[in-house]
Design an enzyme around this catalytic site. Sequence first.
Site, PDB file in Angstrom:
ATOM      1  N   MET A   1       0.842  -1.201   0.000  1.00  0.00           N
ATOM      2  CA  MET A   1       0.000   0.000   0.000  1.00  0.00           C
ATOM      3  C   MET A   1       0.873   1.246   0.000  1.00  0.00           C
ATOM      4  O   MET A   1       1.576   1.531   0.982  1.00  0.00           O
ATOM      5  CB  MET A   1      -0.944  -0.003   1.207  1.00  0.00           C
ATOM      6  CG  MET A   1      -2.132  -0.934   1.023  1.00  0.00           C
ATOM      7  SD  MET A   1      -3.206  -0.980   2.457  1.00  0.00           S
ATOM      8  CE  MET A   1      -2.233  -1.954   3.581  1.00  0.00           C
ATOM      9  N   ALA A   2       0.812   1.970  -1.116  1.00  0.00           N
ATOM     10  CA  ALA A   2       1.620   3.177  -1.271  1.00  0.00           C
ATOM     11  C   ALA A   2       1.286   4.170  -0.167  1.00  0.00           C
ATOM     12  O   ALA A   2       0.115   4.402   0.142  1.00  0.00           O
ATOM     13  CB  ALA A   2       1.349   3.798  -2.634  1.00  0.00           C
TER      14      ALA A   2
ATOM     15  N   CYS B   1      -2.111  -1.127 -10.431  1.00  0.00           N
ATOM     16  CA  CYS B   1      -2.389   0.267 -10.070  1.00  0.00           C
ATOM     17  C   CYS B   1      -3.220   0.940 -11.165  1.00  0.00           C
ATOM     18  O   CYS B   1      -2.809   0.993 -12.325  1.00  0.00           O
ATOM     19  CB  CYS B   1      -1.092   1.031  -9.843  1.00  0.00           C
ATOM     20  SG  CYS B   1      -1.411   2.702  -9.263  1.00  0.00           S
TER      21      CYS B   1
ATOM     22  N   LYS C   1       1.457  -8.783  -9.119  1.00  0.00           N
ATOM     23  CA  LYS C   1       0.173  -8.441  -8.486  1.00  0.00           C
ATOM     24  C   LYS C   1      -0.687  -7.753  -9.534  1.00  0.00           C
ATOM     25  O   LYS C   1      -0.275  -6.769 -10.145  1.00  0.00           O
ATOM     26  CB  LYS C   1       0.372  -7.538  -7.279  1.00  0.00           C
ATOM     27  CG  LYS C   1      -0.957  -7.204  -6.592  1.00  0.00           C
ATOM     28  CD  LYS C   1      -0.745  -6.806  -5.156  1.00  0.00           C
ATOM     29  CE  LYS C   1      -2.045  -6.469  -4.456  1.00  0.00           C
ATOM     30  NZ  LYS C   1      -2.594  -5.168  -4.881  1.00  0.00           N
TER      31      LYS C   1
HETATM   32  C1  LIG Z   1      -3.851   3.312   0.329  1.00  0.00           C
HETATM   33  C2  LIG Z   1      -3.659   2.159  -0.614  1.00  0.00           C
HETATM   34  C3  LIG Z   1      -2.490   2.060  -1.332  1.00  0.00           C
HETATM   35  C4  LIG Z   1      -2.282   0.969  -2.204  1.00  0.00           C
HETATM   36  N1  LIG Z   1      -1.095   0.860  -2.859  1.00  0.00           N
HETATM   37  C5  LIG Z   1      -0.837  -0.245  -3.613  1.00  0.00           C
HETATM   38  C6  LIG Z   1       0.445  -0.448  -4.187  1.00  0.00           C
HETATM   39  O1  LIG Z   1       1.371   0.352  -4.015  1.00  0.00           O
HETATM   40  N2  LIG Z   1       0.626  -1.572  -4.942  1.00  0.00           N
HETATM   41  C7  LIG Z   1      -0.372  -2.494  -5.144  1.00  0.00           C
HETATM   42  O2  LIG Z   1      -0.159  -3.499  -5.823  1.00  0.00           O
HETATM   43  N3  LIG Z   1      -1.583  -2.333  -4.584  1.00  0.00           N
HETATM   44  C8  LIG Z   1      -1.830  -1.244  -3.818  1.00  0.00           C
HETATM   45  N4  LIG Z   1      -3.041  -1.112  -3.201  1.00  0.00           N
HETATM   46  C9  LIG Z   1      -4.049  -2.187  -3.361  1.00  0.00           C
HETATM   47  C10 LIG Z   1      -3.965  -3.176  -2.190  1.00  0.00           C
HETATM   48  O3  LIG Z   1      -2.737  -3.871  -2.173  1.00  0.00           O
HETATM   49  C11 LIG Z   1      -5.110  -4.201  -2.222  1.00  0.00           C
HETATM   50  O4  LIG Z   1      -4.953  -5.067  -3.318  1.00  0.00           O
HETATM   51  C12 LIG Z   1      -6.485  -3.549  -2.313  1.00  0.00           C
HETATM   52  O5  LIG Z   1      -6.597  -2.463  -1.415  1.00  0.00           O
HETATM   53  C13 LIG Z   1      -7.606  -4.553  -2.006  1.00  0.00           C
HETATM   54  O6  LIG Z   1      -7.398  -5.173  -0.769  1.00  0.00           O
HETATM   55  P1  LIG Z   1      -8.092  -4.664   0.615  1.00  0.00           P
HETATM   56  O7  LIG Z   1      -9.566  -4.627   0.395  1.00  0.00           O
HETATM   57  O8  LIG Z   1      -7.639  -5.704   1.606  1.00  0.00           O
HETATM   58  O9  LIG Z   1      -7.558  -3.291   0.893  1.00  0.00           O
HETATM   59  C14 LIG Z   1      -3.276  -0.021  -2.359  1.00  0.00           C
HETATM   60  C15 LIG Z   1      -4.465   0.105  -1.633  1.00  0.00           C
HETATM   61  C16 LIG Z   1      -4.667   1.166  -0.768  1.00  0.00           C
HETATM   62  C17 LIG Z   1      -5.950   1.246   0.006  1.00  0.00           C
END
Ligand SMILES: Cc1cc2nc3c(=O)[nH]c(=O)nc-3n(C[C@H](O)[C@H](O)[C@H](O)COP(=O)(O)O)c2cc1C
Length: 384
Positions: free
Chosen positions: A44-45, A128, A167
Amino acid sequence: MSLPTSVVTATDVAATPDPPQPKSSNRPRIGRIALAAPVGVAPMAGMTDTAFRRLVKRQGGCGLVVTEMVSSEGLVRGIDRTLEYAEYTEEERPVSIQIFGGDPAKMADAARIVEGMGADIVDINMGCPVPKISKHNAGCSLMRDPRHAAAIVEAMARAVRIPVTVKMRAGWNDDEINAPVLARMVEDAGAAAVTVHGRTAKQAYAGSSDWSLIALVAEQVSIPVFGSGDCVEPEHVIDRLRTGPDGVLVGRGVLRNPWILAQAADLAAGRDARVVTMRDRGQFLLEYIELLMNERVGEAEGFRHTAPHIVDEEETARSESGPYQRSALRAPARGRERWVVNKLRALNAWYSKGYEGGSNFRTAINHAESVTHVRELIGEFFYK
Ligand SMILES: Cc1cc2nc3c(=O)[nH]c(=O)nc-3n(C[C@H](O)[C@H](O)[C@H](O)COP(=O)(O)O)c2cc1C
């Protein structure tokens, strides 16, 4: 923290008739890397920095951590801030560094740098949806050009010995759901595992993650498949594991509840999920502040894994003109304090959601100007 009354136990799991079996037991392997648990922290960025990852890992139950996405361009050019996004510490292992980019040669070079940093895994961001990333033929737009995506995997897999993983999302939009096809292609190109967030790029975060699609991907490839999306309670993690993937990466659920992986491990072992008190939650934030404030201060030699810094004239020029500001970690104390306050604001936007008075607490933190003030507000909210 209050837990739902219907707690799923390992016995319930065993009693379910013929649940789909994960391919690699409850300790999946990514290449030669064996994970201690089938669940981990999703990239998560802005959020999954080394301090946060360490704290989540310390709670237990976490088999894998993934860094924030890191620019392949920035890594290759040795840009300060990019290199810092990729830093990790020994206690986080196994650690996966996620990179983004669209040029196979540059991605291969970046993978070599990641390997040189001693990371266990290098992950490619093909999920992304943000235009700033996807318009440069990186992130999820790679899903629209599967042959090119596979060429990137192949170039990286040839360049390094550590496992290369991908991913991705379900696809670009409802008309282009191609995760199962792309997963097969990247497997053939040398990927050691894939993670699928079951939404399209077009959806961004609307609707819900399609776990039946994730199960379909898991059926179609022989490498481990991790699912991602909408696990906000430990029970969700256990339920999703039963749908067929080899593992689950939790994103926003960890930001709200850093104990979710440990609680899922409790449930999987047939125990009640551990109770997390408001004081525990306050303590977590205070420890996060401590780690951020002390990043690099008094660390033992070799504690932190960093990439070699390349002095780059262009970087210096950019840092002076704005977009690539020099990192707060190298800035004087005042700059660091502001950076820490901003980090707390970002985490707290998720962390205090759903708690009584959480909205006022968020507003107060968002107006706080110093770390001392943030600490006081945490004391008032969590220890009252
Ligand atoms: C704040 C934020 C930043 C994220 N940054 C990335 C990232 O840098 N790379 C990536 O592959 N996914 C990123 N994601 C996606 C998450 O890894 C994840 O796949 C997505 O949020 C769904 O899962 P969750 O419902 O458990 O959050 C980000 C999600 C959030 C909420």
